[in-house]
Design a protein around this motif. Structure first.
Motif, short mmCIF file in Angstrom:
data_model
loop_
_atom_site.label_atom_id
_atom_site.label_comp_id
_atom_site.label_asym_id
_atom_site.label_seq_id
_atom_site.Cartn_x
_atom_site.Cartn_y
_atom_site.Cartn_z
N UNK A 6 0.84 -1.20 0.00
CA UNK A 6 0.00 0.00 0.00
C UNK A 6 0.88 1.24 0.00
N UNK A 7 0.24 2.36 -0.29
CA UNK A 7 0.98 3.63 -0.28
C UNK A 7 1.62 3.89 1.08
N UNK A 8 0.98 3.40 2.14
CA UNK A 8 1.47 3.64 3.50
C UNK A 8 2.95 3.28 3.65
N UNK A 9 3.39 2.21 2.94
CA UNK A 9 4.77 1.75 3.08
C UNK A 9 5.67 2.28 1.96
N UNK A 10 5.12 3.08 1.10
CA UNK A 10 5.85 3.46 -0.12
C UNK A 10 6.85 4.60 0.13
N UNK A 11 7.93 4.52 -0.57
CA UNK A 11 8.99 5.53 -0.52
C UNK A 11 8.50 6.92 -0.96
N UNK A 12 7.55 6.92 -1.89
CA UNK A 12 7.09 8.19 -2.48
C UNK A 12 5.95 8.85 -1.69
N UNK A 13 5.49 8.17 -0.65
CA UNK A 13 4.29 8.63 0.07
C UNK A 13 4.70 9.36 1.36
N UNK A 14 4.12 10.56 1.57
CA UNK A 14 4.43 11.32 2.79
C UNK A 14 3.13 11.74 3.45
N UNK A 15 2.94 11.32 4.70
CA UNK A 15 1.68 11.70 5.37
C UNK A 15 1.86 12.22 6.80
N UNK A 16 3.09 12.61 7.14
CA UNK A 16 3.26 13.26 8.45
C UNK A 16 2.44 14.56 8.43
#
Lengths: 447, 68
Positions: B8-18
């Motif tokens: 999932x995006x949650x573990x992806x290098x390109x995903x930032x959700x802080x």
């Protein structure tokens, strides 16, 4: 860490209910938190302000200590720097105190110095001229303060009132939300905009403003710049409405209950709407032709906005994300939604609002109306209303200080036209429903 | 450095959700809302697609980086 400690909604619930719990315990033993819940008194000469500060200085300090502890603790849990938060919060608290005093000047209404509007104008002037000081920014948490205030507001509303007025609020809000969303979405699609942007704009205008825009933007996987466009449009129109709705309602001599319902239907964001509703409530008894109880504008607004609109954002997110996945053009990112979306996006502070109402309703059950007004209101409810006013003032000040127009995304004509069509439909339909269809209901609420 | 597929995006290098990153990426967000709000859930910014997506989403480019 669990969502119970990493989302500000839950922290608003913990802070609000802890204060209500403390107030109830003190009341049960024959006391009151009045000493702590200090509010400025009416004044006519500056020397009287000095006297009040001299006499009540320790109480203001104690109140600051309680807020600093509560908001500082939650800031730490949310991952913000407490060392940066606390000095900033001290400065914000002092300015909020000045505005609170200003609102109680006996000439304030003569010069139209309503505290929410003064806070907003002052904040906007600072942030859009020389800029909000960087050191102040950690404490500018508009939504956190407003959610805490809404939980505290629950203590002023009997559960029976929420049960009585809730279905009307939900019905009226559902009509307006569906029509507004339809107008924005269809206008945007006809103007050739992407369906994900159309849906993000639509929920921003129809459900809960910026919160609606980010919830749907994420659920449908909108382009990042499209979410920014929706945020810019919502914020600008919300600020316009803070000034416009009370002004128009005042010229039409709407009662506080009706005006609150209209603002709750036609404002986009909770903080902006509460600024408008609190401003209008203050007109009762000071502006000729404006009738009703001052607090009724905020009460009607909250029922309409929180119960009628905010609560349903998870349902909107679930349905639109299903549509995006199954019907709309593919984007390269696959959205995997489920019904759990409804709970994950549910604005949890609403739970605190309802629990607060249930607690005070339970405590008040043995009192008739006269005894409630004589005993429960001054010792238990009024101090919580004062604490609520503080949180709202902190929020109103933070709106202006965080709104820096030059940082906003360039919007473009087509999103502007689509959103503005929705604003027009929303304001007209909201007015008709609040004044004609359900007018007598909202008017009665305000008496 | 090796790249591995993720679920999932949650573990992806390109995903930032802080939350702070999301607020910085979306100017005006904290004027009338907040990245710390429950309505945001765990959504974040996908730098690869330049989209704002739910953490549970997925795409063909989703990767995580691991030191080797």
């Amino acid at each position: 860490m669990s969502d119970l400690f990493k989302k500000e909604d839950w922290w608003a619930v913990w802070i609000g209910l802890a204060l209500i719990g403390g107030a109830v315990l003190t009341f049960a033993y024959g006391g009151s938190i009045k000493w702590l819940a200090i509010a400025p008194q009416k004044w006519s000469h500056l020397s009287e302000v000095g006297t009040q500060l001299q006499q009540s200085g320790p109480r203001f300090l104690a109140l600051f200590g309680v807020w600093a502890f509560a908001f500082g603790l939650s800031a730490a849990a949310l991952g913000l720097s407490v060392a940066r938060f606390l000095p900033a919060f001290l400065a914000l608290f002092i300015v909020a105190g000045v505005l609170y005093f200003l609102g109680l000047w006996d000439q304030a209404s003569h010069y139209n110095l309503e505290p929410p509007l003064v806070a907003l104008v002052l904040g906007l002037a600072v942030s859009n001229s020389w800029g909000t000081p960087r050191r102040l920014q950690p404490a500018l948490r508009v939504e956190f303060y407003i959610k805490t205030g809404i939980v505290l507001l629950g203590a002023s509303l009997p559960l029976t009132l929420i049960a009585w007025a809730g279905p009307v609020a939900i019905g009226q809000a559902a009509i307006v939300s569906l029509v507004t969303f339809g107008v924005i979405y269809l206008s945007a699609v006809r103007l050739g905009l992407d369906r994900r942007l159309a849906a993000t704009l639509g929920t921003g205008g129809a459900v809960c403003g910026v919160s609606g825009a980010i919830a749907i933007g994420g659920a449908v996987g909108a382009k990042k710049e499209d979410v920014s466009v929706a945020i810019s449009l919502v914020v600008v129109w919300a600020i316009v409405m803070i000034f416009a709705l009370p002004l128009v309602a005042r010229s039409l001599h709407l009662s506080t209950g009706i005006a609150g319902a209209w603002i709750g239907t036609s404002e986009f964001a909770d903080a902006a709407g509460l600024a408008a509703a609190q401003t209008y409530g203050a007109y009762a008894g000071t502006v000729a032709g404006v009738n009703g109880q001052p607090d009724s504008a905020v009460t009607a607004f909250t029922l309409m906005k929180v119960i009628g609109r905010d609560m349903w954002i998870g349902v909107w997110a679930f349905v639109l994300s299903l549509l995006a996945t199954t019907r709309w053009e593919r984007t390269g990112v696959e959205s995997r939604t489920d019904a759990g979306e409804i709970w994950r996006r549910f604005p949890k502070f609403v739970i605190g609002f309802l629990v607060a109402s249930a607690i005070v309703t339970f405590i008040s059950r043995g009192y008739d109306y006269a005894a409630y007004k004589k005993v429960v209101l001054p010792a238990l409810v009024a101090p919580l209303q004062v604490l609520r006013t503080w949180t709202f003032t902190l929020a109103f000040l933070s709106i202006g200080l965080t709104t820096r127009l030059r940082d906003f995304a360039a919007v473009g004509a087509r999103p502007f036209y689509a959103f503005t069509a929705g604003v027009a439909a929303n304001v007209i339909l909201g007015y008709v429903l609040s004044t004609q269809v359900f007018g007598s209901f909202w008017d009665r609420l305000g008496q | 450095m090796t790249h591995t597929r993720v679920n999932s995006c949650r573990q992806c290098l390109h995903f930032e959700n802080a939350p702070a990153t999301v607020e910085a990426a979306l100017p005006g967000l904290n004027s009338l809302s907040s990245a710390y709000a429950a309505v945001r859930s765990d959504d974040g910014v996908c730098r690869f697609h330049s989209r704002y997506v739910a953490a549970s989403s997925l795409c063909n480019a989703a990767t995580s980086t691991r030191q080797s």
